[in-house]
Motif scaffolding. Sequence first.
Motif, PDB file in Angstrom:
ATOM      1  N   GLU A   1      -1.375 -27.590  25.888  1.00  0.00           N
ATOM      2  CA  GLU A   1      -2.342 -28.449  26.569  1.00  0.00           C
ATOM      3  C   GLU A   1      -3.713 -27.782  26.687  1.00  0.00           C
ATOM      4  O   GLU A   1      -4.747 -28.449  26.600  1.00  0.00           O
ATOM      5  N   ALA A   2      -3.742 -26.447  26.841  1.00  0.00           N
ATOM      6  CA  ALA A   2      -5.017 -25.729  26.896  1.00  0.00           C
ATOM      7  C   ALA A   2      -5.695 -25.729  25.533  1.00  0.00           C
ATOM      8  O   ALA A   2      -6.914 -25.867  25.432  1.00  0.00           O
ATOM      9  N   ALA A   3      -4.894 -25.583  24.474  1.00  0.00           N
ATOM     10  CA  ALA A   3      -5.451 -25.591  23.121  1.00  0.00           C
ATOM     11  C   ALA A   3      -5.993 -26.973  22.771  1.00  0.00           C
ATOM     12  O   ALA A   3      -7.070 -27.102  22.187  1.00  0.00           O
ATOM     13  N   LEU A   4      -5.267 -28.030  23.142  1.00  0.00           N
ATOM     14  CA  LEU A   4      -5.726 -29.390  22.845  1.00  0.00           C
ATOM     15  C   LEU A   4      -6.990 -29.719  23.622  1.00  0.00           C
ATOM     16  O   LEU A   4      -7.846 -30.459  23.135  1.00  0.00           O
ATOM     17  N   GLY A   5      -7.110 -29.191  24.830  1.00  0.00           N
ATOM     18  CA  GLY A   5      -8.288 -29.433  25.646  1.00  0.00           C
ATOM     19  C   GLY A   5      -9.437 -28.512  25.333  1.00  0.00           C
ATOM     20  O   GLY A   5     -10.472 -28.561  25.996  1.00  0.00           O
ATOM     21  N   HIS A   6      -9.258 -27.661  24.311  1.00  0.00           N
ATOM     22  CA  HIS A   6     -10.280 -26.697  23.877  1.00  0.00           C
ATOM     23  C   HIS A   6     -10.694 -25.741  24.994  1.00  0.00           C
ATOM     24  O   HIS A   6     -11.817 -25.241  25.004  1.00  0.00           O
ATOM     25  N   GLU A   7      -9.762 -25.509  25.923  1.00  0.00           N
ATOM     26  CA  GLU A   7     -10.035 -24.524  26.970  1.00  0.00           C
ATOM     27  C   GLU A   7     -10.033 -23.113  26.381  1.00  0.00           C
ATOM     28  O   GLU A   7     -10.704 -22.218  26.893  1.00  0.00           O
ATOM     29  N   VAL A   8      -9.224 -22.930  25.337  1.00  0.00           N
ATOM     30  CA  VAL A   8      -9.172 -21.666  24.602  1.00  0.00           C
ATOM     31  C   VAL A   8      -9.306 -22.003  23.128  1.00  0.00           C
ATOM     32  O   VAL A   8      -8.593 -22.874  22.624  1.00  0.00           O
TER      33      VAL A   8
END
Length: 212
Positions: free
Chosen positions: A83-90
């Motif tokens: 979910e962090a990767a999809l949200g471009h948080e990382v």
Amino acid sequence: MGEPIWSIDGEATLQSVIERPDCPPLFRQTLTGPLSWQKRNEITVRRALATPQLASLWVAALLALGATVLLEREEGEQEVALEAALGHEVRGRMKELRVQPERPGRRWGQARVARTPADDPIVAAVAVVDLEGETVRQARVALIGAWPEPVRLAEAPARLVGRPLDEAHIREVAAAIEQEVAPRGDFLGSEAYRRAMAGVMARRALEQCAGR
């Protein structure tokens, strides 16, 4: 002790995922239907995660399962929640997908509404619930067509933790999801229709978990 964690190379095709002898039923269900054999052979795991609408039901299943991705970054490799990767948080280049499809006490369900069975879903929900006895230890519901993003996790299912997975609690969470979502209407369905269907599909997916 839980079941083994799957490690899937970013360059693997979706067809190669479904051809694995140990491919779980949830993956088979979410990688078939509107997603043809030809498309599954064309789309890699990396591409599917970079453009979730290409295989939105499968990505929803991965989110509901709490999948992680191994990213290649300037400072080295880093494992982060999908979910962090999809949200471009990382940010970083996705090297590997890691997911635990099955484990003791794990149940799943999915529900969708579409114009025809061969069409992409207008609204869909994939639910994964981990039970310890009769008590919910963890619950995740990922929804398609209910936010501006192609697929996203709902927050309301966290209310199930520590409770039994019964009809009253499922309906409570489904009603909360209906209030939580922020859909955009289009020619396939108005904002009101998508909001209502998000609650209905979440309820049906969770009811499947309760009945498994």
